[in-house]
Design a protein around this motif. Sequence first.
Motif, mmCIF file in Angstrom:
data_model
loop_
_atom_site.group_PDB
_atom_site.id
_atom_site.type_symbol
_atom_site.label_atom_id
_atom_site.label_comp_id
_atom_site.label_asym_id
_atom_site.label_seq_id
_atom_site.Cartn_x
_atom_site.Cartn_y
_atom_site.Cartn_z
ATOM 1 N N GLY A 1 51.947 29.874 36.577
ATOM 2 C CA GLY A 1 51.690 31.089 35.821
ATOM 3 C C GLY A 1 50.239 31.503 35.788
ATOM 4 N N VAL A 2 49.322 30.537 35.891
ATOM 5 C CA VAL A 2 47.895 30.862 35.840
ATOM 6 C C VAL A 2 47.531 31.867 36.915
ATOM 7 N N LEU A 3 47.966 31.602 38.128
ATOM 8 C CA LEU A 3 47.612 32.477 39.248
ATOM 9 C C LEU A 3 48.294 33.828 39.137
ATOM 10 N N LEU A 4 49.600 33.848 38.824
ATOM 11 C CA LEU A 4 50.341 35.101 38.748
ATOM 12 C C LEU A 4 49.835 35.978 37.615
ATOM 13 N N SER A 5 49.536 35.372 36.467
ATOM 14 C CA SER A 5 49.038 36.147 35.330
ATOM 15 C C SER A 5 47.678 36.757 35.634
ATOM 16 N N ALA A 6 46.837 35.984 36.299
ATOM 17 C CA ALA A 6 45.502 36.492 36.624
ATOM 18 C C ALA A 6 45.585 37.662 37.591
ATOM 19 N N LEU A 7 46.469 37.571 38.585
ATOM 20 C CA LEU A 7 46.648 38.663 39.535
ATOM 21 C C LEU A 7 47.149 39.920 38.834
ATOM 22 N N SER A 8 48.123 39.756 37.927
ATOM 23 C CA SER A 8 48.650 40.901 37.178
ATOM 24 C C SER A 8 47.571 41.518 36.297
ATOM 25 N N GLY A 9 46.755 40.651 35.709
ATOM 26 C CA GLY A 9 45.683 41.138 34.850
ATOM 27 C C GLY A 9 44.674 41.982 35.588
ATOM 28 N N LEU A 10 44.395 41.623 36.840
ATOM 29 C CA LEU A 10 43.459 42.407 37.627
ATOM 30 C C LEU A 10 43.963 43.832 37.838
ATOM 31 N N LEU A 11 45.253 43.974 38.088
ATOM 32 C CA LEU A 11 45.830 45.299 38.310
ATOM 33 C C LEU A 11 45.758 46.134 37.043
ATOM 34 N N VAL A 12 46.016 45.514 35.888
ATOM 35 C CA VAL A 12 45.940 46.243 34.618
ATOM 36 C C VAL A 12 44.522 46.735 34.360
ATOM 37 N N ILE A 13 43.538 45.829 34.576
ATOM 38 C CA ILE A 13 42.144 46.203 34.351
ATOM 39 C C ILE A 13 41.738 47.340 35.270
ATOM 40 N N GLN A 14 42.177 47.249 36.538
ATOM 41 C CA GLN A 14 41.796 48.258 37.508
ATOM 42 C C GLN A 14 42.304 49.638 37.108
ATOM 43 N N ASN A 15 43.500 49.709 36.573
ATOM 44 C CA ASN A 15 44.107 50.991 36.247
ATOM 45 C C ASN A 15 43.581 51.585 34.947
ATOM 46 N N SER A 16 43.218 50.731 33.974
ATOM 47 C CA SER A 16 42.877 51.246 32.651
ATOM 48 C C SER A 16 41.381 51.200 32.329
ATOM 49 N N HIS A 17 40.594 50.474 33.131
ATOM 50 C CA HIS A 17 39.173 50.353 32.832
ATOM 51 C C HIS A 17 38.376 50.471 34.131
ATOM 52 N N ALA A 18 38.586 51.578 34.827
ATOM 53 C CA ALA A 18 37.956 51.736 36.133
ATOM 54 C C ALA A 18 36.442 51.668 36.039
ATOM 55 N N ASP A 19 35.848 52.170 34.918
ATOM 56 C CA ASP A 19 34.401 52.142 34.793
ATOM 57 C C ASP A 19 33.873 50.715 34.710
ATOM 58 N N PHE A 20 34.591 49.828 34.058
ATOM 59 C CA PHE A 20 34.161 48.449 33.892
ATOM 60 C C PHE A 20 34.192 47.698 35.224
ATOM 61 N N ILE A 21 35.131 48.011 36.097
ATOM 62 C CA ILE A 21 35.272 47.243 37.325
ATOM 63 C C ILE A 21 34.724 47.961 38.561
ATOM 64 N N SER A 22 33.961 49.023 38.365
ATOM 65 C CA SER A 22 33.433 49.758 39.517
ATOM 66 C C SER A 22 32.579 48.854 40.411
ATOM 67 N N ASP A 23 31.940 47.858 39.840
ATOM 68 C CA ASP A 23 31.135 46.906 40.617
ATOM 69 C C ASP A 23 31.806 45.540 40.698
ATOM 70 N N SER A 24 33.081 45.476 40.377
ATOM 71 C CA SER A 24 33.785 44.194 40.357
ATOM 72 C C SER A 24 34.204 43.764 41.755
ATOM 73 N N LYS A 25 34.398 42.461 41.887
ATOM 74 C CA LYS A 25 34.884 41.878 43.131
ATOM 75 C C LYS A 25 35.968 40.859 42.797
ATOM 76 N N ALA A 26 37.008 40.823 43.609
ATOM 77 C CA ALA A 26 38.072 39.838 43.430
ATOM 78 C C ALA A 26 38.542 39.381 44.806
ATOM 79 N N THR A 27 38.706 38.079 44.949
ATOM 80 C CA THR A 27 39.131 37.497 46.220
ATOM 81 C C THR A 27 40.152 36.400 45.951
ATOM 82 N N LEU A 28 41.173 36.346 46.769
ATOM 83 C CA LEU A 28 42.132 35.252 46.727
ATOM 84 C C LEU A 28 41.918 34.393 47.970
ATOM 85 N N MET A 29 41.465 33.153 47.755
ATOM 86 C CA MET A 29 41.289 32.220 48.855
ATOM 87 C C MET A 29 42.560 31.395 49.004
#
Length: 413
Positions: A8-36
């Motif tokens: 659940g840790v990985l799946l929840s984190a991935l879902s959280g990124l999508l929520v943040i991206q859609n609702s707080h675009a200003d906060f993540i304009s300089d954000s980076k996310a990578t799945l290794m």
Amino acid sequence: MSNKLARGVLLSALSGLLVIQNSHADFISDSKATLMIRNYYYNRDFRQDNAAQSHADEWAQGFWLKYESGFTEGPVGFGLDATAMWGIRLDSSPGRAGTGLLPVHNNGDVPNEYGKAGLTGKLRFAKTTLRYGTLFPMMPTLTPNQTRLFPQYFKGYSAVSQDIENLTINAGRLTDNIQRNSTAAKEITMTNKGMKGGTPTDQFDYAGFKYQWSKGLSLGYDYANLDNNYHQHYFTLNHSLPLAEGHTLVSDLRYARSSDDGDSNVDNKAINGMLIYKYKTHSFALAYQKMIGDTGFAYLTGSDPYLTNFAQVNDFANPGEKSWQARYTYDFAAVGIPGLTLMTRYISGTDIRRTDGSKGEEWERDLYIDYAFQSGPLKNLVLQWRNAMLRNDGKGNDLDENRFIITYNLPLL
């Protein structure tokens, strides 16, 4: 962490990124996310007589999500970083465990999977950034190990400042150590290189200064204190000298002084340096390393010592040890295969001061072949083979080792 929670840790984190991206675009304009995504096979064959186990042999699959937010607007900016790791056992058994890829329970069993996650709050003012929480520090006095499925990391707080031109200042305190194949945060300890009297602690303090004197010259000083274990002063000099078209001479000089703190007996001076001659896609290097004092080099358990002769298996940092290295690297881009590189080195150590009063010798030979796809659908895919052979005078491990690593970095933001 339970198996369900690990997934659940990985799946929840991935879902959280999508929520943040859609609702707080200003906060993540300089954000980076990578799945290794990393597939890792490790085999170590012990060659000495009376070895505790004949070989260590494991295969694992890992997923590591890394998210770094931007900062809020204003004179003081706030941000949040997150990391989540999930490892899966593909092949292992109690008799073959101990590679560092997977956890090993007290009864010798290896779990089917394991997971861990961490958060880091951060604050930026001008060119100074403060962090609290999960940290991945990187400096001469502490280099976390990154050669397994997941890296070693720590908990604590840190500050990095670049407000003064050409000067980088970093400082902080670490309180917990999370090893590469563990989910538990533990107190911090030091390695045993002839050391006595050290105790686990929740206090590792550090500070460092690096000054870029010119384009090709940098000078550094770092200090660290592992409470009730040791103090360490580390001086570094890096210089790059162009000689002619395609020819460069690189100097990497290091000196560390480690002394006791509390009831420990730490006493070490580490003199080490490397000269590298680069000619187009060829690189030739010679290094020398010497340990002076009653003990070997002091560094944190599980971490990598910042020494020129630290290799795949061995650190050549025992009491009294002297070692030299010859290394060759080649980039196959010169023959039309960009992304393919080869590195081989040989290190010989002598005058190891044994506890019985004798002197020992050891040597290691490494061979690395890496290929990184440069374009197309397989871009960001890296294939690695790590081969090593270690031999000594009969009072340590003789071993042959192979590591096969496939890593794919998938950009998400």
